[in-house]
Each structure stands twice: as structure tokens, then as C-alpha cells.
Design an enzyme around this catalytic site. Structure first.
Site, PDB file in Angstrom:
ATOM      1  N   HIS A 179       0.820  -1.216   0.000  1.00  8.21           N
ATOM      2  CA  HIS A 179       0.000   0.000   0.000  1.00  8.21           C
ATOM      3  C   HIS A 179       0.849   1.259   0.000  1.00  8.21           C
ATOM      4  O   HIS A 179       2.060   1.235   0.263  1.00  8.21           O
ATOM      5  CB  HIS A 179      -0.952   0.001   1.200  1.00  8.21           C
ATOM      6  N   CYS A 223       2.993  -4.884   6.994  1.00  9.22           N
ATOM      7  CA  CYS A 223       2.609  -4.648   5.604  1.00  9.22           C
ATOM      8  C   CYS A 223       3.743  -3.943   4.846  1.00  9.22           C
ATOM      9  O   CYS A 223       4.694  -3.432   5.444  1.00  9.22           O
ATOM     10  CB  CYS A 223       1.335  -3.817   5.529  1.00  9.22           C
TER      11      CYS A 223
END
Length: 614
Positions: free
Chosen positions: A510, A529
Site C-alpha cells: 500500500h 505490511c
């Protein structure tokens, strides 16, 4: 006596099942095999191999087999299966009579030579299932011996095992010298039978290690969700007698990727360097900056030349300038450091890593390459967590690269592969429970309005609740019933776009509002992440077939409109890996700091590993 009887019954049953499964007349269920195994113990474990094609301990059971294994304890009694086994020899005799005219070979053949007879006698309960199955199927004929001497394939296999150090394997694990000596001393059929069994055992181990690694990654570290396919022992042994070109078969056992071949070649070169004295030490001291005159400069120049760093040989004298600065920058690039040409503590530390340490690092990454598929797909995203970089590869060519931020050591990003399912623009961020309770709950207990400036809303049972109306001090990590969600926008923790490949680890790629972190040389700052720099450039590459209009991303940023792209012209695979040493196509050799201490864990495992596949 009971164990011997049970073992003999297992052999009869195995031959019976093999006979009929090949004739296509009877299909035995997995549950029956598991029941047999529970009754007669490990000595009959090869029955499982006969019906499922998997060897105990060598391959994971499929879901269907696991289900059957659980059901058997509730549905089948031991007495019934013993009775079933005791009738097997009678049924086998009847089946041979009934099918005598159909041209099918009998399942159990008598040994055709004294060595085969000795092999039959040697196949006791201590022999692994896979070897039992293979020798029984070939009427106990030897695999590696013909006319009381070694076959040509035996010589080739022993030579390959002796040269396994070229692949960063330990030849002592496969006993090539002992096997050669054992063959030289063999005189009787019993001697040759013992050699043949030992040779098969060592060859299967060698071939398994070379093709798929010495250890099972997930057993070494649960963060390594890689499950390499182990080769079938029967196929390996069949190749020794049935391959038209056994030398080619041996050459195709290791990974066939260019990455593996390059690292193997560079490992050999570094070993030569080690044999001729290794690397020169560069004396430590104050920071060495461009333009300084320093007595350490000649040591620095020699050290860089020893590792084949371009440009170092074009410098002379004791002033740190010119070509030597550029060579240092190249060295820093090859080691994941800031490429500023300034030689501070980190660069001095990397310069003085011994060649022995680098050899170990290369050998560890040879093992990691053996876990990986040769073909990673036609279109894929490849993230090296140790390098904190991402690349997109299409049809074998790298078409995009980007810096990434990965998990902190405490939140280490796992290794796994998956498939991209969709790309979402202007996403919500559903705050993970661990972050909500560990980081945000204390803030809310201090100030119920603490999250309003971050546009984080509170939900309970699907409905939004006012944060200021909650008695936060009544809640803890153990009884937290709320869900926190951050609205889309520039301050959203996921940034303005995310790339989703849903997985059990809740890991995805992301955007991020924290752009400054991408300028750091080492970038392990997230909760696990992967944050990517210039995410819309990545989106352009991934969504190229969507023919999006110019300026589309600006429109999304200005409007805040949420959108999802989920159709791709071809699958986009995602591979999260961990490599601390590799050689690029341009010949540059790269080493990275072991940010998660996975090198140490793997090294400890390899020092004691003797993975069997039998």
C-alpha cells in the site's frame, strides 16, 4: 515373532494392492491403508505410499488424506483389518490365476539373481517405506550394481555427490568416499546388496537436498511460508536404471534458474579469493570523507579491488578522491548502504566483514534459492524483504522497481507467495485489533477525542458510536468490542491506494503518508505490511491493460472517490522473499544486513540438518 509376521503380511498386502491397482480392477481406499498402519505399526507404512504416492515424513498429507486419517479411528477396528490382511495372500493367488491369460505381469516376482535374493532378505522392517516399495516392484533387482560391479550411473551419482560442495552442500552427508570404498571391498551378494541399499539411501537424500533444500523452511521458521516440493524417491531411483541420459538427469536436479546459477558461479569465485588470502582489512578510525588525505586510502583501494568493485584500480595515492569515491559508492550500493561516498561506521563495518562470513551468507542463500520455484510466473511482483525493494517482472524482464518499507523486526513480514486480486483507490483502513488495543486504546483512555484528528471512527456491532460517549477505562485488550476505521484521505495509514492479495497474515502492499522513510538506506518500520514508494507508478504497470485515461489518478486524489480494479488480463503473482546475497545479471554481487536474524536461524538449522525423503 509377531512383528516379523506382521511385516510379512504387510509385504503381501502391498504386493496385492500394487498388483490390482495396476490391473485397474481394484481401488483401495486411503482409510484402509491408514487403518493397517495403525494396526501393524511403522513397518507397514509403505502401504500408505503404495495407495497415495506419498512417503511418510517426506510429503505432507493432502486434506482428503488427513480427513481419512481422522475418520479411521471411529469407523474401522483393528481386528477387522488384521483379518483383512490375513486373507490377502489367498486373494492374491486367486487374482494371479484369474488374470494369467491377460498378459499382466504378476505383482510379486521372484529374485532373479543372488544379489536380488540378498536384497530381498535385507529388506526388513527398518528399511524406509519408499525403498521397500521400489525394490519390491522391481523383484529386488539392484539399482546400482550389474555383474558384480558398479553401473555407469552409480559412478556418475557418486561423483555428483562428491562434488556437492559446488552447490553449497556438504559431501560428507552423502558418504561418497565411503560408498566407493564399500563397492571396492564388496565380494559376496550380501555385500553388494548392502551397498545397493546404502547407495539408494544416500542418493535420494542428495537429490532431495539439491533439488528442494536441506531443511523444510516452515519447520525452521514459522515466518517462512514456503513448502518446496520434494521429489518422489521412486522417480529418483527409477531414473538410475531407466533414464536414457542419467548425466542430464543429474544436471537437472538443482534449480534451473539463472539466479541460482549466477550465485553458484560467484560462490566458486569467492572461494578462490578465500584460498588466496581473502580480503584486506581497512583500519578503523575517524570518518573518511571525500578530499581527505589518509594513510588508510591504499588499504581501502586494495580492499575494493579484491572484491572486484569497478573503478578502484583507476586510483592512486593517499587522497580519497576521484575514481575511489565512485568505487566506494558502488560498494555501498552493493551492500544496501547510503551511497554518499562517506566512509562512516556502517561502511567500515561492511568493508571489514571477512570473506568467510560472506561465503556463509552466499551458501545460505543457495539454500533459499532451492526452496523457490524456477518459474515465478509470466507477470509477478517480487519483494525482497532483506533488500526492502520491489520489482515487477513481465515475460522475464524487469519493467518496474521501487523502494519499499517492510515490517520492524518485532513485526517481521513473513515470506509467502500469493496472487493479486484487486487494487483499491482511496481505501478505508480497518485498524488491526492489535494496533487498536495496544496503541490507540491507551490514547482513548487519556482523551476520548484523541483519534478524531486522524479521521478514525469507532464502530460496535456494525454501527458507529461516538468515541466521547464510551467509557474507555472499562476496556482492555481482553474485552475490546470495538472496530476502528480510518476514512480515506491523505492522512490514511494506507495512503491513497492499496494492492490486495488476501492472505492469512493480513499483509498487503500500500501507499503511505510517511514518504520520508523511503530515503532511509534500511527501511524496516511498518507493522508488517509493505509500503511502496510511488504507488501510482506501480498501479500504472499493473493496470496497463485497463487503458486508463491520462490524469486519472489526479482525479481520484482530488475527488476522494473510492474505486476498485479487479480484472487483470493475466494473473499477477506476488512473491515476498528474503534474500541476503545474490548476483545480478550485470555481474554485481549484493549482500544485505540480516534485519530479521533469519540467516543465523537458518545456519543453526543447516548445521544439524539431515533431511530425509525416504
Amino acid at each position: 515373532m509377531v512383528e516379523v509376521m506382521m511385516f510379512r503380511m504387510a509385504v503381501i498386502m502391498g504386493s496385492f494392492m500394487d498388483r490390482f491397482s495396476r490391473a485397474g480392477q481394484v481401488r483401495f481406499s486411503v482409510w484402509a491403508v491408514f487403518s493397517v498402519r495403525e494396526v501393524i505399526g511403522d513397518a507397514a507404512g509403505f502401504l500408505y505410499t503404495l495407495t497415495t504416492g506419498e512417503s511418510e515424513g517426506g510429503f505432507p498429507m493432502g486434506l482428503e488424506s488427513i480427513w481419512a486419517h481422522r475418520i479411521v479411528h471411529k469407523t474401522v477396528t483393528a481386528g477387522a483389518m488384521v483379518a483383512f490382511l490375513m486373507s490377502a495372500s489367498t486373494v492374491l493367488a486367486q487374482s494371479n490365476t484369474a488374470t494369467a491369460g491377460d498378459g499382466a505381469a504378476p505383482a510379486v516376482l521372484e529374485p532373479a539373481s543372488p544379489i536380488a535374493s540378498s536384497l530381498q532378505a535385507a529388506l526388513g522392517p527398518d528399511v524406509p517405506d519408499s525403498l521397500m516399495q521400489h525394490y519390491t516392484a522391481r523383484a529386488f533387482a539392484p539399482v546400482w550394481v550389474a555383474d558384480n560391479s558398479l553401473t555407469e550411473n552409480a559412478h556418475l551419482a557418486i561423483a555428483a555427490m562428491a562434488a556437492s560442495n559446488d552447490h553449497a552442500l556438504n559431501p560428507a552427508n552423502y558418504r561418497p568416499l565411503e560408498l566407493a570404498g564399500q563397492a571396492e571391498r564388496a565380494q559376496t551378494p550380501d555385500d553388494w546388496a548392502r551397498f545397493d541399499l546404502d547407495m539408494s539411501t544416500e542418493f535420494v537424500r542428495y537429490a532431495t537436498h539439491l533439488s528442494s533444500g536441506r531443511v523444510q523452511p516452515n519447520e525452521v521458521n514459522k515466518a517462512l511460508n514456503v513448502f518446496p516440493d520434494r521429489p518422489e524417491p521412486a522417480a529418483l531411483l527409477s531414473a538410475a536404471t531407466g533414464s536414457d541420459d542419467f548425466a542430464t538427469f543429474l544436471a537437472e536436479l538443482p534449480p534451473q534458474s539463472d539466479n541460482y546459477a549466477r550465485l553458484k558461479r560467484r560462490l566458486a569465485q569467492y572461494r578462490q579469493k578465500a584460498a588466496t588470502g581473502g580480503f584486506t582489512s581497512v583500519p578503523d578510525g575517524e570518518v573518511l570523507k571525500p578530499g581527505m588525505r589518509d594513510a588508510r586510502v591504499p588499504f581501502l583501494r586494495k580492499r575494493l579491488m579484491e572484491e572486484d568493485i569497478p573503478g578502484a584500480d583507476g586510483h592512486s595515492g593517499q587522497v580519497y578522491d576521484g575514481a575511489l569515491i565512485e568505487a566506494v559508492k558502488t560498494f555501498q550500493e552493493y551492500h544496501g548502504l547510503a551511497t554518499d561516498g562517506v566512509i562512516g561506521p556502517n561502511t567500515f563495518a561492511r568493508l571489514n566483514i571477512s570473506i568467510e562470513q560472506k561465503l556463509i551468507q552466499m551458501e545460505l542463500n543457495m539454500e533459499r534459492r532451492r526452496w523457490m520455484r524456477d518459474d515465478l510466473g509470466d507477470f509477478y511482483i517480487f519483494v525482497n524483504l532483506a533488500d526492502q525493494n520491489l520489482k515487477v517482472v513481465k515475460n522475464g524482464k524487469t519493467i518496474h522497481t521501487a523502494r519499499v518499507v517492510v515490517g520492524k523486526p518485532f513485526h517481521a513480514t513473513p515470506v509467502f507467495s500469493d496472487t493479486l486480486e484487486y487494487v483499491e483507490v482511496n481505501p478505508y483502513w480497518n485498524v488491526p485489533y492489535s494496533i487498536a488495543t495496544r496503541e490507540y486504546l491507551p490514547d482513548l483512555q487519556q482523551n476520548p477525542s484523541a483519534l478524531s484528528s486522524k479521521n478514525i471512527r469507532v464502530f460496535q456491532n456494525g454501527s458507529e458510536v461516538a468515541a466521547t460517549q464510551v467509557g474507555w477505562n472499562a476496556y482492555s485488550r481482553q474485552n475490546f468490542p470495538f472496530r476502528l476505521r480510518q476514512d480515506p484521505g491523505p492522512s490514511n495509514a494506507l495512503g491513497r491506494i492499496k494492492f490486495m492479495f488476501p492472505n492469512e497474515f493480513n499483509i498487503y502492499i500500500h501507499d503511505t503518508p510517511s514518504k520520508s522513510l523511503f530515503s532511509q538506506a534500511e527501511r524496516a518500520f511498518s507493522h508488517g505490511c509493505i509500503r511502496v514508494s510511488d504507488p501510482f507508478a506501480l498501479a500504472d504497470v499493473i493496470l496497463a491493460d485497463h487503458n486508463l485515461p491520462d490524469g486519472v489518478w489526479k482525479r481520484y486524489l482530488e475527488s476522494g472517490e473510492r474505486d476498485v480494479f479487479s480484472k487483470f488480463s493475466q494473473p499477477v503473482e506476488v512473491h515476498l522473499t528474503y534474500l541476503t546475497a545474490w548476483m545480478n545479471k550485470d555481474g554485481s554481487t549484493h549482500f544485505r544486513h540480516d534485519i530479521y536474524d533469519r540467516d543465523k536461524v537458518l545456519l543453526d538449522a543447516l548445521r544439524t540438518a539431515m533431511t530425509d525423503n525416504l
